[in-house]
Motif scaffolding. Structure first.
Motif, PDB file in Angstrom:
ATOM      1  N   ILE A 123       0.831  -1.194   0.000  1.00  0.00           N
ATOM      2  CA  ILE A 123       0.000   0.000   0.000  1.00  0.00           C
ATOM      3  C   ILE A 123       0.874   1.255   0.000  1.00  0.00           C
ATOM      4  O   ILE A 123       2.073   1.180   0.284  1.00  0.00           O
ATOM      5  CB  ILE A 123      -0.968   0.027   1.201  1.00  0.00           C
ATOM      6  N   ASN A 124       0.271   2.391  -0.330  1.00  0.00           N
ATOM      7  CA  ASN A 124       0.999   3.659  -0.431  1.00  0.00           C
ATOM      8  C   ASN A 124       2.196   3.528  -1.380  1.00  0.00           C
ATOM      9  O   ASN A 124       3.345   3.821  -1.023  1.00  0.00           O
ATOM     10  CB  ASN A 124       1.449   4.147   0.948  1.00  0.00           C
ATOM     11  N   ILE A 125       1.903   3.072  -2.580  1.00  0.00           N
ATOM     12  CA  ILE A 125       2.932   2.757  -3.572  1.00  0.00           C
ATOM     13  C   ILE A 125       3.644   4.030  -4.047  1.00  0.00           C
ATOM     14  O   ILE A 125       2.997   5.003  -4.423  1.00  0.00           O
ATOM     15  CB  ILE A 125       2.286   2.060  -4.796  1.00  0.00           C
ATOM     16  N   PRO A 126       4.983   4.053  -4.039  1.00  0.00           N
ATOM     17  CA  PRO A 126       5.723   5.220  -4.531  1.00  0.00           C
ATOM     18  C   PRO A 126       5.747   5.263  -6.055  1.00  0.00           C
ATOM     19  O   PRO A 126       5.460   4.267  -6.732  1.00  0.00           O
ATOM     20  CB  PRO A 126       7.122   5.004  -3.956  1.00  0.00           C
ATOM     21  N   SER A 127       6.140   6.387  -6.601  1.00  0.00           N
ATOM     22  CA  SER A 127       6.140   6.584  -8.052  1.00  0.00           C
ATOM     23  C   SER A 127       7.155   5.696  -8.764  1.00  0.00           C
ATOM     24  O   SER A 127       7.011   5.413  -9.959  1.00  0.00           O
ATOM     25  CB  SER A 127       6.423   8.055  -8.385  1.00  0.00           C
ATOM     26  N   PHE A 128       8.186   5.254  -8.046  1.00  0.00           N
ATOM     27  CA  PHE A 128       9.242   4.440  -8.655  1.00  0.00           C
ATOM     28  C   PHE A 128       9.012   2.949  -8.424  1.00  0.00           C
ATOM     29  O   PHE A 128       9.942   2.147  -8.576  1.00  0.00           O
ATOM     30  CB  PHE A 128      10.610   4.848  -8.098  1.00  0.00           C
ATOM     31  N   MET A 129       7.800   2.556  -8.084  1.00  0.00           N
ATOM     32  CA  MET A 129       7.514   1.147  -7.789  1.00  0.00           C
ATOM     33  C   MET A 129       7.862   0.250  -8.972  1.00  0.00           C
ATOM     34  O   MET A 129       8.288  -0.887  -8.793  1.00  0.00           O
ATOM     35  CB  MET A 129       6.046   0.971  -7.404  1.00  0.00           C
ATOM     36  N   ASP A 130       7.698   0.760 -10.192  1.00  0.00           N
ATOM     37  CA  ASP A 130       8.020  -0.053 -11.364  1.00  0.00           C
ATOM     38  C   ASP A 130       9.493  -0.434 -11.397  1.00  0.00           C
ATOM     39  O   ASP A 130       9.857  -1.533 -11.805  1.00  0.00           O
ATOM     40  CB  ASP A 130       7.633   0.686 -12.648  1.00  0.00           C
ATOM     41  N   LYS A 131      10.344   0.473 -10.948  1.00  0.00           N
ATOM     42  CA  LYS A 131      11.781   0.183 -10.910  1.00  0.00           C
ATOM     43  C   LYS A 131      12.107  -0.848  -9.835  1.00  0.00           C
ATOM     44  O   LYS A 131      12.970  -1.715 -10.026  1.00  0.00           O
ATOM     45  CB  LYS A 131      12.564   1.481 -10.675  1.00  0.00           C
ATOM     46  N   LEU A 132      11.423  -0.761  -8.704  1.00  0.00           N
ATOM     47  CA  LEU A 132      11.628  -1.751  -7.649  1.00  0.00           C
ATOM     48  C   LEU A 132      11.149  -3.125  -8.102  1.00  0.00           C
ATOM     49  O   LEU A 132      11.816  -4.136  -7.859  1.00  0.00           O
ATOM     50  CB  LEU A 132      10.890  -1.322  -6.386  1.00  0.00           C
ATOM     51  N   LEU A 133      10.018  -3.161  -8.786  1.00  0.00           N
ATOM     52  CA  LEU A 133       9.503  -4.443  -9.287  1.00  0.00           C
ATOM     53  C   LEU A 133      10.456  -5.051 -10.309  1.00  0.00           C
ATOM     54  O   LEU A 133      10.635  -6.271 -10.352  1.00  0.00           O
ATOM     55  CB  LEU A 133       8.120  -4.244  -9.903  1.00  0.00           C
ATOM     56  N   ALA A 134      11.063  -4.204 -11.133  1.00  0.00           N
ATOM     57  CA  ALA A 134      12.027  -4.699 -12.119  1.00  0.00           C
ATOM     58  C   ALA A 134      13.223  -5.351 -11.438  1.00  0.00           C
ATOM     59  O   ALA A 134      13.855  -6.259 -11.986  1.00  0.00           O
ATOM     60  CB  ALA A 134      12.485  -3.555 -13.021  1.00  0.00           C
TER      61      ALA A 134
END
Length: 232
Positions: A123-134
């Protein structure tokens, strides 16, 4: 074997001697009420958002200590849910992630950790979550990846999965507040200091292994790929 070859996770676990590192930066604590399916919920979040104080190995250590103590005190459950609040997590936190330690953690989580992980909710996902998921997706098996769901700061959809009353009051629930969770967690950890210190002795003696003793490089690989990890 994970405990033997990952001392950064499984040693120096005294909440009394290492209170600042273990108790001061991150909260991992079980919530008092389970889900409708009886799954025990473990909440994780930053207490101190200063990235200078963030260390991945300490996060993994705190997570494992909380999980093991939860199993010790609550007993077995049909399953476990991780509820990760990413409020306060910055891109600077992500840049401090040690890739090798991250790989070790995901092997331990998926192959050796004695919890029945049914879901991971962020929850409260940051804008760079896509980079963390990568960064983390290549380390996750399909079964684990399928348990992960992301939610914005609006929790209405999550309430359909986890009853609202399970959540601390800070999230609109009826359970105790985050500040009370922190207080209880700190007290519980310190009371169980001996439990954690005794657990440090639970390591394998590789000198007695039949055949060639295994070291960390043989298990995790020096090129960044994993081989199978045998958990004693």
């Amino acid at each position: 074997m994970a405990r033997t070859h990952c001392p950064e996770f499984f040693q120096n676990r005294s909440p009394v001697l290492y209170a600042d590192e273990i108790l001061g930066v991150l909260l991992y604590a079980p919530l008092p009420k389970p889900t409708r399916l009886g799954y025990q919920i473990l909440l994780g979040k930053l207490i101190d958002c200063n990235p200078d104080k963030y260390v991945l190995s300490q996060q993994i250590k705190t997570f494992d200590m909380s999980s093991i103590l939860m199993l010790h005190q609550f007993g077995c459950a049909p399953g476990h849910v991780l509820l990760i609040d990413m409020k306060g997590v910055t891109f600077t936190h992500m840049t401090k992630i040690n890739p090798i330690q991250l790989k070790k953690f995901f092997v331990y989580l998926q192959e050796g950790m004695p919890i029945r992980l049914k879901a991971m909710y962020f929850i409260n996902i940051p804008s760079f979550m896509d980079k963390l998921l990568a960064l983390i997706k290549p380390l996750m098996k399909k079964e684990l990846l399928e348990t992960m769901q992301l939610f914005t700061d609006k929790l209405d959809d999550l309430y359909k999965i986890i009853p609202q009353e399970c959540f601390p009051s800070d999230y609109g629930g009826t359970a105790e507040s985050i500040s009370e969770l922190i207080r209880r967690r700190n007290e519980n950890f310190k009371v169980n200091d001996k439990f954690f210190v005794d657990g440090e002795k639970e390591i394998s003696d590789e000198s007695k292994r039949v055949g060639k003793p295994k070291d960390a490089s043989a298990i995790f690989g020096v090129e960044g790929t994993f081989k199978k990890l045998d958990i004693d």
